[in-house]
Design an enzyme around this catalytic site. Structure first.
Site, mmCIF file in Angstrom:
data_model
loop_
_atom_site.group_PDB
_atom_site.id
_atom_site.type_symbol
_atom_site.label_atom_id
_atom_site.label_comp_id
_atom_site.label_asym_id
_atom_site.label_seq_id
_atom_site.Cartn_x
_atom_site.Cartn_y
_atom_site.Cartn_z
ATOM 1 N N SER A 73 1.541 -9.995 -0.130
ATOM 2 C CA SER A 73 1.200 -8.616 -0.399
ATOM 3 C C SER A 73 1.496 -7.791 1.437
ATOM 4 O O SER A 73 1.443 -6.964 1.063
ATOM 5 C CB SER A 73 -0.264 -8.821 -1.300
ATOM 6 O OG SER A 73 -1.198 -8.848 -0.208
ATOM 7 N N LYS A 108 0.384 -1.387 -0.189
ATOM 8 C CA LYS A 108 0.001 0.097 0.495
ATOM 9 C C LYS A 108 0.909 1.518 0.220
ATOM 10 O O LYS A 108 0.745 3.028 -0.161
ATOM 11 C CB LYS A 108 -0.471 0.420 0.882
ATOM 12 C CG LYS A 108 -1.623 -1.442 0.614
ATOM 13 C CD LYS A 108 -3.713 -0.915 0.473
ATOM 14 C CE LYS A 108 -4.700 -1.481 0.449
ATOM 15 N NZ LYS A 108 -3.993 -2.527 0.923
#
Ligand SMILES: *Cc1c(COP(=O)(O)O)cnc(C)c1O
Length: 316
Positions: A299, A51
């Site tokens: 991730s 992110k």
């Protein structure tokens, strides 16, 4: 839509502010899948998740603002807090009650306020909208924003630099910013590459929306893959059509299959959160075999350590 040029511009903008993360082969998963499987270790990114790429790109493009805000299941909020501190503006991160305490702590440790509002991502989002409307904050959403998508797309450029002959990329899928960015980059460079989205069965809003042909709301349920929770937004402009057009296959996993992926990765020395374990979980469940070489995006790493330990205990 977001183009390869947008993603290359994002790369030039954020290249020295984010880490290039390692790509490592997994012998055990390769054997299980019947061909080479690689792990893109984005859980080693600063702030513990990809992110940071999108948040840094979006903040770098802002003019003068009173502050920045967002609604987030945690990792985007943490990333935005990090980027805001670098910019020297206040950040208020709006989160729902489902977000684990370790993620709130990580946000406040970065000098931002973590404002806990409501029982869902959508309720938290209303408070971020209010800050934008009434207090002059810039609202940087977690996925449905061109600069955020372009930032996440830099991960796709990196994957193809590290593994130019990759045949498929398995992408953890929630709101679709990661899949849209990685898919746009990868398919522009290699039109034949396969993009595979993976979500949990419990409350997968993008899967339900694609099936309905338009963004729809689903009930948000607690899941081991907490970073994959939340809706796609009823007013979704970008990620819904991009995921629809770029994704070749969608796999849904049970909670047990996600836990198995997480345990397997821990045994390989990769401590990841539930959302990041779905690729390994899908291979182990026999739901994902190829084509090869197959890249699994790990991730994020931001799981509560006690919860991680408890999940490992459960098999012994
Ligand atoms: C946000 C997030 C995802 C999903 O990304 P989207 O862009 O919402 O699809 C996957 N894994 C982790 C660790 C995340 O933080």
């Amino acid at each position: 839509m977001v183009t390869l040029d947008d993603i290359r511009a994002a790369r030039a903008r954020i290249g020295d502010r984010v880490r290039q993360t390692p790509m490592v082969a997994s012998a055990a998963l390769s054997e299980k899948a019947g061909g080479p499987v690689w792990l893109k270790c984005e859980h080693h990114q600063t702030t513990g998740a990809f992110k940071l790429r999108g948040a840094t790109n979006a903040v770098a493009r802002l003019g003068t603002v009173a502050g920045v805000t967002t609604a987030s299941t945690g990792n985007h909020g943490r990333a935005l807090a990090h980027a805001a501190r670098a910019l020297g503006v206040p950040a208020i991160i709006c989160v729902s009650r489902l977000v684990p305490q370790n993620k709130l702590d990580a946000i406040t440790a970065l000098g931002a306020e973590a404002r806990v509002i409501g029982a869902s991502q959508d309720e938290a989002f209303l408070e971020a909208l209010r800050l934008e409307r009434d207090e002059g904050f810039a609202l940087i959403p977690p996925f449905d924003h061109p600069d955020v998508i372009a930032g996440q797309g830099t991960l796709g450029l990196e994957i193809l630099e590290q593994l130019p002959d990759a045949a498929a990329i398995a992408v953890p899928l929630s709101g679709g910013g990661l899949l849209a960015g990685v898919g746009a980059a990868a398919k522009a460079l290699r039109p034949d590459i396969r993009i595979i989205g993976i979500s949990m069965e419990r409350g997968a809003a993008m899967a339900a929306s694609l099936a309905a042909g338009r963004p729809i709301e689903v009930e948000e349920l607690p899941t081991l893959a907490d970073s994959l929770g939340g809706g796609v937004g009823m007013a979704n402009r970008l990620t819904f059509p991009m995921v629809r057009d770029l994704m070749d296959e969608l796999i849904l996993l049970t909670e047990d299959e996600i836990a198995a992926g997480l345990r397997h990765l821990a045994a390989e020395g990769q401590v990841v959160e539930g959302a990041a374990a779905v690729g390994a979980g899908a291979v182990l469940a026999g739901k994902l075999r190829g084509p090869h070489p197959l890249v699994l995006i790990l991730s994020g790493a931001n799981i509560d350590p006690a919860r991680h330990a408890a999940l490992l205990e459960a098999v012994i």
